[in-house]
Scaffold this motif. Structure first.
Motif, PDB file in Angstrom:
ATOM      1  N   VAL A  40       2.741  12.990   9.555  1.00 50.88           N
ATOM      2  CA  VAL A  40       1.603  12.102   9.378  1.00 50.88           C
ATOM      3  C   VAL A  40       1.766  11.329   8.073  1.00 50.88           C
ATOM      4  O   VAL A  40       1.835  11.921   6.998  1.00 50.88           O
ATOM      5  CB  VAL A  40       0.274  12.883   9.361  1.00 50.88           C
ATOM      6  N   GLU A  41       1.823  10.002   8.218  1.00 50.30           N
ATOM      7  CA  GLU A  41       1.914   9.134   7.054  1.00 50.30           C
ATOM      8  C   GLU A  41       0.519   8.712   6.605  1.00 50.30           C
ATOM      9  O   GLU A  41      -0.397   8.596   7.424  1.00 50.30           O
ATOM     10  CB  GLU A  41       2.730   7.871   7.364  1.00 50.30           C
ATOM     11  N   SER A  42       0.398   8.446   5.321  1.00 48.53           N
ATOM     12  CA  SER A  42      -0.837   7.892   4.770  1.00 48.53           C
ATOM     13  C   SER A  42      -0.500   7.124   3.510  1.00 48.53           C
ATOM     14  O   SER A  42       0.633   7.196   3.006  1.00 48.53           O
ATOM     15  CB  SER A  42      -1.844   9.008   4.469  1.00 48.53           C
ATOM     16  N   GLY A  43      -1.483   6.400   3.004  1.00 50.90           N
ATOM     17  CA  GLY A  43      -1.304   5.692   1.743  1.00 50.90           C
ATOM     18  C   GLY A  43      -1.078   4.200   1.866  1.00 50.90           C
ATOM     19  O   GLY A  43      -0.989   3.497   0.867  1.00 50.90           O
ATOM     20  N   GLY A  44      -0.986   3.712   3.087  1.00 51.05           N
ATOM     21  CA  GLY A  44      -0.820   2.278   3.262  1.00 51.05           C
ATOM     22  C   GLY A  44      -2.087   1.523   2.892  1.00 51.05           C
ATOM     23  O   GLY A  44      -3.140   2.117   2.655  1.00 51.05           O
ATOM     24  N   GLY A  45      -1.962   0.201   2.832  1.00 48.78           N
ATOM     25  CA  GLY A  45      -3.116  -0.618   2.498  1.00 48.78           C
ATOM     26  C   GLY A  45      -2.698  -2.035   2.194  1.00 48.78           C
ATOM     27  O   GLY A  45      -1.560  -2.431   2.462  1.00 48.78           O
ATOM     28  N   SER A  46      -3.631  -2.779   1.634  1.00 49.38           N
ATOM     29  CA  SER A  46      -3.390  -4.178   1.273  1.00 49.38           C
ATOM     30  C   SER A  46      -3.406  -4.321  -0.238  1.00 49.38           C
ATOM     31  O   SER A  46      -4.360  -3.872  -0.885  1.00 49.38           O
ATOM     32  CB  SER A  46      -4.457  -5.073   1.893  1.00 49.38           C
ATOM     33  N   VAL A  47      -2.369  -4.930  -0.774  1.00 46.79           N
ATOM     34  CA  VAL A  47      -2.264  -5.135  -2.205  1.00 46.79           C
ATOM     35  C   VAL A  47      -1.738  -6.538  -2.471  1.00 46.79           C
ATOM     36  O   VAL A  47      -1.070  -7.126  -1.614  1.00 46.79           O
ATOM     37  CB  VAL A  47      -1.319  -4.107  -2.883  1.00 46.79           C
ATOM     38  N   PRO A  48      -1.981  -7.095  -3.659  1.00 44.39           N
ATOM     39  CA  PRO A  48      -1.407  -8.390  -3.998  1.00 44.39           C
ATOM     40  C   PRO A  48       0.048  -8.223  -4.445  1.00 44.39           C
ATOM     41  O   PRO A  48       0.506  -7.108  -4.727  1.00 44.39           O
ATOM     42  CB  PRO A  48      -2.276  -8.859  -5.163  1.00 44.39           C
ATOM     43  N   THR A  49       0.754  -9.320  -4.500  1.00 40.11           N
ATOM     44  CA  THR A  49       2.123  -9.297  -5.000  1.00 40.11           C
ATOM     45  C   THR A  49       2.163  -8.655  -6.392  1.00 40.11           C
ATOM     46  O   THR A  49       1.339  -8.953  -7.237  1.00 40.11           O
ATOM     47  CB  THR A  49       2.688 -10.720  -5.077  1.00 40.11           C
TER      48      THR A  49
ATOM     49  N   LEU B 202       1.844   0.980  -4.274  1.00 41.81           N
ATOM     50  CA  LEU B 202       1.275   1.934  -3.338  1.00 41.81           C
ATOM     51  C   LEU B 202       2.147   3.182  -3.330  1.00 41.81           C
ATOM     52  O   LEU B 202       3.355   3.092  -3.580  1.00 41.81           O
ATOM     53  CB  LEU B 202       1.223   1.360  -1.913  1.00 41.81           C
ATOM     54  N   ARG B 203       1.531   4.300  -3.011  1.00 41.59           N
ATOM     55  CA  ARG B 203       2.297   5.521  -2.799  1.00 41.59           C
ATOM     56  C   ARG B 203       2.039   6.040  -1.396  1.00 41.59           C
ATOM     57  O   ARG B 203       0.903   6.386  -1.055  1.00 41.59           O
ATOM     58  CB  ARG B 203       1.964   6.608  -3.829  1.00 41.59           C
ATOM     59  N   LEU B 204       3.056   6.070  -0.599  1.00 40.25           N
ATOM     60  CA  LEU B 204       2.963   6.585   0.761  1.00 40.25           C
ATOM     61  C   LEU B 204       3.274   8.083   0.760  1.00 40.25           C
ATOM     62  O   LEU B 204       4.113   8.547  -0.008  1.00 40.25           O
ATOM     63  CB  LEU B 204       3.934   5.868   1.693  1.00 40.25           C
ATOM     64  N   SER B 205       2.590   8.790   1.644  1.00 40.19           N
ATOM     65  CA  SER B 205       2.829  10.229   1.806  1.00 40.19           C
ATOM     66  C   SER B 205       3.205  10.520   3.244  1.00 40.19           C
ATOM     67  O   SER B 205       2.705   9.867   4.167  1.00 40.19           O
ATOM     68  CB  SER B 205       1.575  11.027   1.447  1.00 40.19           C
TER      69      SER B 205
ATOM     70  N   GLY C 209      15.375   0.272  -7.350  1.00 39.47           N
ATOM     71  CA  GLY C 209      14.733   0.013  -8.634  1.00 39.47           C
ATOM     72  C   GLY C 209      13.237  -0.230  -8.544  1.00 39.47           C
ATOM     73  O   GLY C 209      12.540  -0.214  -9.570  1.00 39.47           O
ATOM     74  N   ARG C 210      12.724  -0.448  -7.341  1.00 41.50           N
ATOM     75  CA  ARG C 210      11.277  -0.664  -7.169  1.00 41.50           C
ATOM     76  C   ARG C 210      10.620   0.509  -6.451  1.00 41.50           C
ATOM     77  O   ARG C 210       9.458   0.808  -6.706  1.00 41.50           O
ATOM     78  CB  ARG C 210      11.022  -1.937  -6.363  1.00 41.50           C
ATOM     79  N   PHE C 211      11.335   1.118  -5.544  1.00 39.70           N
ATOM     80  CA  PHE C 211      10.811   2.234  -4.756  1.00 39.70           C
ATOM     81  C   PHE C 211      11.448   3.530  -5.226  1.00 39.70           C
ATOM     82  O   PHE C 211      12.605   3.551  -5.667  1.00 39.70           O
ATOM     83  CB  PHE C 211      11.120   2.050  -3.275  1.00 39.70           C
TER      84      PHE C 211
ATOM     85  N   TYR D 240       7.105  11.666  -0.510  1.00 42.55           N
ATOM     86  CA  TYR D 240       6.389  10.495  -1.015  1.00 42.55           C
ATOM     87  C   TYR D 240       7.346   9.307  -1.120  1.00 42.55           C
ATOM     88  O   TYR D 240       8.547   9.462  -1.324  1.00 42.55           O
ATOM     89  CB  TYR D 240       5.811  10.787  -2.398  1.00 42.55           C
ATOM     90  N   LEU D 241       6.763   8.132  -1.029  1.00 39.00           N
ATOM     91  CA  LEU D 241       7.491   6.906  -1.322  1.00 39.00           C
ATOM     92  C   LEU D 241       6.624   6.086  -2.269  1.00 39.00           C
ATOM     93  O   LEU D 241       5.608   5.521  -1.857  1.00 39.00           O
ATOM     94  CB  LEU D 241       7.809   6.109  -0.054  1.00 39.00           C
ATOM     95  N   GLN D 242       7.007   6.089  -3.531  1.00 40.26           N
ATOM     96  CA  GLN D 242       6.312   5.269  -4.530  1.00 40.26           C
ATOM     97  C   GLN D 242       6.875   3.862  -4.468  1.00 40.26           C
ATOM     98  O   GLN D 242       8.087   3.678  -4.612  1.00 40.26           O
ATOM     99  CB  GLN D 242       6.506   5.863  -5.930  1.00 40.26           C
ATOM    100  N   MET D 243       6.015   2.904  -4.243  1.00 40.54           N
ATOM    101  CA  MET D 243       6.449   1.518  -4.096  1.00 40.54           C
ATOM    102  C   MET D 243       5.806   0.672  -5.182  1.00 40.54           C
ATOM    103  O   MET D 243       4.572   0.565  -5.245  1.00 40.54           O
ATOM    104  CB  MET D 243       6.065   0.985  -2.711  1.00 40.54           C
TER     105      MET D 243
END
Length: 122
Positions: free
Chosen positions: A4-13, A17-20, A66-68, A80-83
């Motif tokens: 089960v993934e979570s943590g998505g959403g809408s963000v500006p450039t 976000l951190r996905l789990s 370098g970003r994720f 986790y995926l830190q973005m």
């Protein structure tokens, strides 16, 4: 088995976000875990993966290097995926998957989550 993934959403450039990805009925200690994404009208692509070996090696696609950052909490059986520094090109549905191949190609992965949507506005 359920992922089960979570943590998505809408963000500006430039946002973050951190996905789990939480696994049930499966011990992530025994699997490689990958994050994949699929943008509207495009094919699925590998984003990052973490090995099922004790060293927990990681891989990233070039465009997110370098970003994720991918990480694993064994106590929580969660990856986790830190973005960070998100751009509109990162907009996609993100999926986690478990398998026996340490790869950014989806073939070795047996178990898949349902996905979480990430939208990055310009």
């Amino acid at each position: 088995v359920q992922l089960v993934e979570s943590g998505g959403g809408s963000v500006p450039t430039g946002g973050s976000l951190r996905l789990s990805c939480v696994g049930s009925g499966i011990n992530f200690d025994e699997y490689a875990i990958g994050w994949f994404r699929q943008a509207p009208g495009k094919g699925r692509e590998g984003v990052s993966c973490i090995a099922g070996t004790s060293d927990r090696s990681t891989k990233y696609r070039e465009s997110v290097e370098g970003r994720f950052a991918i990480s694993y909490d064994s106590a929580k059986n969660t990856v986790y995926l830190q973005m960070n520094s998100l751009t509109p090109e990162d907009t996609a549905v993100y999926y986690c998957a478990a398998g026996w191949g340490f790869s950014l190609v989806d073939i070795p992965y047996k178990y898949w989550g349902q996905g979480t949507e990430v939208t990055v506005s310009s």
